[in-house]
Write an enzyme that holds these catalytic residues in place. Structure first.
Site, PDB file in Angstrom:
ATOM      1  N   ASN A  10      -5.092  -9.918  -1.983  1.00 21.37           N
ATOM      2  CA  ASN A  10      -5.339  -9.692  -3.421  1.00 21.37           C
ATOM      3  C   ASN A  10      -4.080  -9.484  -4.259  1.00 21.37           C
ATOM      4  O   ASN A  10      -4.155  -9.409  -5.486  1.00 21.37           O
ATOM      5  CB  ASN A  10      -6.313  -8.518  -3.642  1.00 21.37           C
ATOM      6  CG  ASN A  10      -7.649  -8.755  -2.967  1.00 21.37           C
ATOM      7  OD1 ASN A  10      -8.259  -9.803  -3.181  1.00 21.37           O
ATOM      8  ND2 ASN A  10      -8.090  -7.836  -2.140  1.00 21.37           N
ATOM      9  N   ARG A  17      -5.297  -8.385 -12.118  1.00 18.61           N
ATOM     10  CA  ARG A  17      -6.107  -7.502 -11.276  1.00 18.61           C
ATOM     11  C   ARG A  17      -5.912  -6.037 -11.695  1.00 18.61           C
ATOM     12  O   ARG A  17      -4.807  -5.508 -11.586  1.00 18.61           O
ATOM     13  CB  ARG A  17      -5.646  -7.667  -9.828  1.00 18.61           C
ATOM     14  CG  ARG A  17      -6.296  -6.724  -8.867  1.00 18.61           C
ATOM     15  CD  ARG A  17      -5.549  -6.710  -7.541  1.00 18.61           C
ATOM     16  NE  ARG A  17      -6.220  -5.813  -6.624  1.00 18.61           N
ATOM     17  CZ  ARG A  17      -5.662  -5.320  -5.517  1.00 18.61           C
ATOM     18  NH1 ARG A  17      -4.437  -5.647  -5.187  1.00 18.61           N
ATOM     19  NH2 ARG A  17      -6.335  -4.504  -4.764  1.00 18.61           N
ATOM     20  N   HIS A  79      -4.833   0.395   5.164  1.00 18.46           N
ATOM     21  CA  HIS A  79      -5.771   1.462   5.518  1.00 18.46           C
ATOM     22  C   HIS A  79      -6.713   1.090   6.662  1.00 18.46           C
ATOM     23  O   HIS A  79      -7.515   1.915   7.091  1.00 18.46           O
ATOM     24  CB  HIS A  79      -6.617   1.830   4.281  1.00 18.46           C
ATOM     25  CG  HIS A  79      -5.809   1.890   3.019  1.00 18.46           C
ATOM     26  ND1 HIS A  79      -4.828   2.833   2.822  1.00 18.46           N
ATOM     27  CD2 HIS A  79      -5.786   1.105   1.901  1.00 18.46           C
ATOM     28  CE1 HIS A  79      -4.260   2.623   1.632  1.00 18.46           C
ATOM     29  NE2 HIS A  79      -4.825   1.586   1.060  1.00 18.46           N
ATOM     30  N   SER A 101       0.939   1.330  -6.470  1.00 12.32           N
ATOM     31  CA  SER A 101       0.300   2.567  -6.914  1.00 12.32           C
ATOM     32  C   SER A 101       0.634   3.705  -5.956  1.00 12.32           C
ATOM     33  O   SER A 101       1.080   3.464  -4.815  1.00 12.32           O
ATOM     34  CB  SER A 101      -1.224   2.368  -6.983  1.00 12.32           C
ATOM     35  OG  SER A 101      -1.746   2.090  -5.689  1.00 12.32           O
TER      36      SER A 101
END
Ligand code: DQA
Length: 145
Positions: A10, A17, A79, A101
């Site tokens: 992504n 996005r 993750h 982030s």
């Protein structure tokens, strides 16, 4: 010095996005910034993105003997992926984990990184700048060798 930048799923959508989370800078813009800085510090950069876990695993395996360091934004695979963690651990190429982030300030499922224990360190929360900081860290890790 040769640095391999790997981008997970992504991240090809950066720019459009969830811009409130990831900003409006595209992956192509980030690559251009990284290449500019790499040129200044005389580092060679390869910059890749894949939405497929197996392709990322193969690229990590192929880095051995071909790159001095890896900078990886594994995106959601951070993750979930034991395979990426095992590949990083297996090849032993110094690896820097980066994120746009601050994953620790977001949903709980993002707090855990499966790759963090096998990376030299983690940079997160600085938007596109995380990539430039990742480059500096990758060069530094090599100077300490
Ligand atoms: C990300 C953070 C991940 O939790 C998320 O799945 C991504 C992007 C980041 O750069 O902030 O796709 O790696």
């Amino acid at each position: 010095m040769k640095i391999l930048f790997l981008n997970g799923p992504n991240l090809n959508l950066l720019g459009t996005r969830e811009p409130e989370v990831y900003g409006r800078t595209t992956l192509a813009d980030i690559e251009a910034q990284v290449r500019q800085r790499a040129k200044e510090i005389k580092a060679e950069v390869d910059f890749r993105q894949s939405n497929q876990e197996g392709e990322l695993v193969t690229w990590i395996q192929e880095a051995k003997g071909n790159f001095d360091a890896i900078v990886i934004n594994a995106a959601a695979y951070t993750h979930t992926s034991v395979a990426l963690r095992d590949a990083i651990s297996a090849v032993g190429v110094p690896t820097v984990e980066i994120h746009l982030s601050n994953i620790h300030a977001r949903e709980e499922f993002r707090h855990k990184s499966l790759i963090a224990p096998v990376c030299r360190g983690q940079i997160c929360g600085f938007g596109a700048k995380s990539y430039l900081l990742g480059l500096e860290a990758a060069v530094d890790v090599n100077l300490q060798k």
